[in-house]
Design an enzyme around this catalytic site. Structure first.
Site, PDB file in Angstrom:
ATOM      1  N   TRP A   1       0.956  -1.011  -0.669  1.00 33.12           N
ATOM      2  CA  TRP A   1      -0.356   0.454  -0.172  1.00 33.12           C
ATOM      3  C   TRP A   1       0.925   1.156   0.074  1.00 33.12           C
ATOM      4  O   TRP A   1       0.413   2.752  -0.561  1.00 33.12           O
ATOM      5  CB  TRP A   1      -0.593  -0.016   1.678  1.00 33.12           C
ATOM      6  CG  TRP A   1      -1.447   1.257   1.686  1.00 33.12           C
ATOM      7  CD1 TRP A   1      -3.292   1.454   0.483  1.00 33.12           C
ATOM      8  CD2 TRP A   1      -1.670   2.621   1.745  1.00 33.12           C
ATOM      9  NE1 TRP A   1      -3.553   2.979   0.462  1.00 33.12           N
ATOM     10  CE2 TRP A   1      -2.697   3.397   1.583  1.00 33.12           C
ATOM     11  CE3 TRP A   1      -0.498   2.885   3.333  1.00 33.12           C
ATOM     12  CZ2 TRP A   1      -2.459   4.461   2.664  1.00 33.12           C
ATOM     13  CZ3 TRP A   1      -1.017   4.324   3.568  1.00 33.12           C
ATOM     14  CH2 TRP A   1      -1.277   4.668   3.788  1.00 33.12           C
ATOM     15  N   HIS A   2       2.250   1.339   0.780  1.00 33.22           N
ATOM     16  CA  HIS A   2       2.911   2.539   0.638  1.00 33.22           C
ATOM     17  C   HIS A   2       3.747   2.577  -0.327  1.00 33.22           C
ATOM     18  O   HIS A   2       4.407   3.931  -0.812  1.00 33.22           O
ATOM     19  CB  HIS A   2       3.664   2.101   1.641  1.00 33.22           C
ATOM     20  CG  HIS A   2       3.003   2.642   3.167  1.00 33.22           C
ATOM     21  ND1 HIS A   2       3.150   1.021   3.750  1.00 33.22           N
ATOM     22  CD2 HIS A   2       2.952   3.444   4.097  1.00 33.22           C
ATOM     23  CE1 HIS A   2       2.983   2.446   4.608  1.00 33.22           C
ATOM     24  NE2 HIS A   2       2.741   3.405   5.021  1.00 33.22           N
ATOM     25  N   GLY A   3       3.619   2.072  -1.637  1.00 29.48           N
ATOM     26  CA  GLY A   3       3.910   2.113  -2.814  1.00 29.48           C
ATOM     27  C   GLY A   3       4.396   0.183  -3.165  1.00 29.48           C
ATOM     28  O   GLY A   3       4.448  -0.756  -3.082  1.00 29.48           O
TER      29      GLY A   3
ATOM     30  N   PHE B   1       2.044   8.776  -1.488  1.00 34.79           N
ATOM     31  CA  PHE B   1       1.569   7.755  -0.316  1.00 34.79           C
ATOM     32  C   PHE B   1       0.364   7.514  -1.127  1.00 34.79           C
ATOM     33  O   PHE B   1      -0.462   6.600  -0.733  1.00 34.79           O
ATOM     34  CB  PHE B   1       1.677   6.759   0.785  1.00 34.79           C
ATOM     35  CG  PHE B   1       3.310   7.248   0.412  1.00 34.79           C
ATOM     36  CD1 PHE B   1       3.799   5.629   0.343  1.00 34.79           C
ATOM     37  CD2 PHE B   1       3.889   7.305   1.889  1.00 34.79           C
ATOM     38  CE1 PHE B   1       5.994   6.179   0.103  1.00 34.79           C
ATOM     39  CE2 PHE B   1       5.414   7.452   1.058  1.00 34.79           C
ATOM     40  CZ  PHE B   1       6.549   6.225   1.572  1.00 34.79           C
TER      41      PHE B   1
END
Length: 510
Positions: A342-344, A510
């Protein structure tokens, strides 16, 4: 538009407050809510107006899906809505990364698409997924379109959280008193905003130049020597905390200025004695989202299937290896792996998530053993507490190397330096070291923002009386001392703002 930019501080914010409270005097409060929606859309479009249609389409489709789920809850419709939201994130955020993986696995030469990522898509999509689930479960009634739009677009939390629930925000804007000017809330909100501003400008932006040289070396394939590597890694861990918690403080302060209380997102995470405690204090609203909508459903599904087959389930009092692996380790690794993604889009983010998942599993496993459950005498526990805090902080610092690095190769190069296997780097100037030590002093020795102003005691009435009394000592009061403190913090930050161009918040990526 940045919270610490002059156009926000001296134009957008005053005009937004003025219009909100003037319209709030009308009998129909939806005019004030509509003004806030319009202001928030302007705030969002200021970055890049091309992002605005995506946000509006997402708003409209999820609102209609919510109405359908409220009136006729259907599981297939909920799953379709969740899948559509995740597909939007997947296309904009991960299409290029998936093509790279495909090319690596098949030796194909598919052109890697370079898709512009809509600002804040991860945050407003997660909020709307939670909203759809709440509609399906009957936790909310038929939503008003203007209030729903305000819940999603409210500019203090739109770009980088906190991730809020419909039932946290909308009931507040359904009360008439929210739209009346409350001097105490205005001043308290301004105070919290100023502290967040100082965290960002005074601390995070000062620490950034101390961290970056370590990654500049890694980009050239050079591992730093031990002291230089750890100075840079710790500087980034502090920068990330001050940057993101500073944004959250500013969001909470702005919310209070509009009469709306947003949830806390940080609670002194670097004071944690275990990795489990860390995730209960770091990015709190993301942790609760992942727990409620990912970890718990996986665990319940696994438990139900094992019970149907007559297989043993996890019992912390009588721990067994297989139930532990299936019912605790597996959901934890899946949840944290997806949290990393989800962060990257990148292998470094996958490693970041799985590393935290592995540490959480190890922490839970230790707690399940007889040694982990043994009661430690109070004197020895007091002596061990700082050691546990330090070990947890260093483990988190290493994990954040993967979070910051642009590639997995760069991250592993930095880790080589942390392990003492490098020989490159510059001088460690005393002034730079003092800045890092001052940051450590703030996070370990001082109360956090909500403790300083008394919000924690106010919003945690179930806390022990001793804890409430301790926090109450830091209540904001309309006194010359508090006024001078806030004024000094504001002057320092404004001087920095006008002295150098403002830097974006780290989590905007993000």
């Amino acid at each position: 538009m940045l919270f610490h930019s002059p156009e926000f501080l001296f134009a957008f914010l005053p005009l937004s407050l003025l219009g909100y409270y003037l319209l709030g005097r009308l009998p129909n409060k939806l005019w004030a809510v509509g003004w806030l929606v319009a202001a928030s859309l302007f705030f969002y479009g200021w970055w890049n107006v091309a992002f605005l249609p995506m946000l509006l389409i997402s708003l409209g489709l999820n609102y209609l899906l919510g109405i359908m789920l409220v009136e006729t809850p259907r599981r297939w419709l909920l799953l379709a809505g969740v899948a559509a939201n995740l597909a939007a994130i997947g296309f904009f955020k991960y299409a290029g990364f998936l093509v790279e993986i495909l090319n690596a696995l098949t030796a194909a030469d598919v052109p890697v698409p370079h898709i512009l990522l809509p600002l804040a898509i991860s945050f407003y999509t997660f909020q709307q997924i939670a909203y759809l689930v709440d509609c399906h479960e009957g936790r909310i009634g038929r939503p008003n379109p203007i209030r729903y739009a305000m819940f999603i677009t409210f500019f203090p939390q739109l770009i980088a959280g906190p991730i809020v629930h419909y039932r946290e925000i909308v009931p507040q804007i359904e009360r008439d008193e929210t739209f009346r000017i409350d001097q105490a809330k205005l001043v308290l909100g301004f105070t919290v905003f100023c502290f967040g501003l100082f965290k960002k400008i005074g601390m995070a932006d000062t620490l950034a130049p101390l961290a970056q040289p370590l990654w500049d070396l890694a980009a050239g394939g050079e591992a730093a020597y031990l002291a230089f590597a750890w100075r840079g890694a710790v500087a980034f861990a502090l920068q990330l905390y001050f940057d993101f918690s500073g944004y959250s403080d500013m969001a909470i302060g702005l919310g209070l200025m509009f009469g709306i209380l947003l949830p806390f997102n940080f609670d002194s995470p670097y004071k944690s004695q275990t990795i489990i405690e860390f995730w209960s204090r770091w990015h709190i609203t993301l942790t609760r989202f992942l727990t409620a909508y990912l970890y718990n459903p996986i665990t319940k599904t696994v438990m139900r299937r094992r019970m149907e087959r007559g297989q043993p389930v996890w019992n912390p009092r009588k721990p067994q290896v297989l139930p532990f692996l299936v019912m605790l380790a597996f959901p934890t690794l899946v949840t944290m792996g997806l949290a990393g993604v989800w962060h990257g889009a990148g292998w470094q983010f996958i490693v970041f998530g799985l590393l935290h998942g592995a540490m959480l599993v190890a922490n839970h496993g230790w707690r399940a053993t007889s040694a982990g459950r043994a009661r430690i005498p109070a004197p020895l526990s007091s002596l061990l507490s700082p050691v546990k805090v330090l070990v947890t902080f260093l483990a988190v610092t290493v994990s954040f190397v993967f979070f910051k690095s642009p590639t997995l190769t760069d991250a592993l190069t930095v880790v080589r330096g942390l392990a003492g296997m490098g020989e490159h780097g510059g001088y460690l100037y005393l002034g730079d070291t003092v800045v890092v030590l001052f940051g450590l002093f703030i996070i370990w020795a001082l109360p956090n923002t909500q403790e300083w102003v008394g919000l924690k005691a106010h919003t945690a009435p179930k806390a022990p009386a001793r804890e409430r009394a301790r926090f109450a000592a830091f209540y904001w009061k309309p006194s010359p001392t508090h006024g001078l403190m806030v004024g000094a913090v504001l002057c320092i930050t404004l001087l920095r703002i006008f002295g150098s161009p403002p830097a974006e918040f780290l989590y905007f990526a993000f």
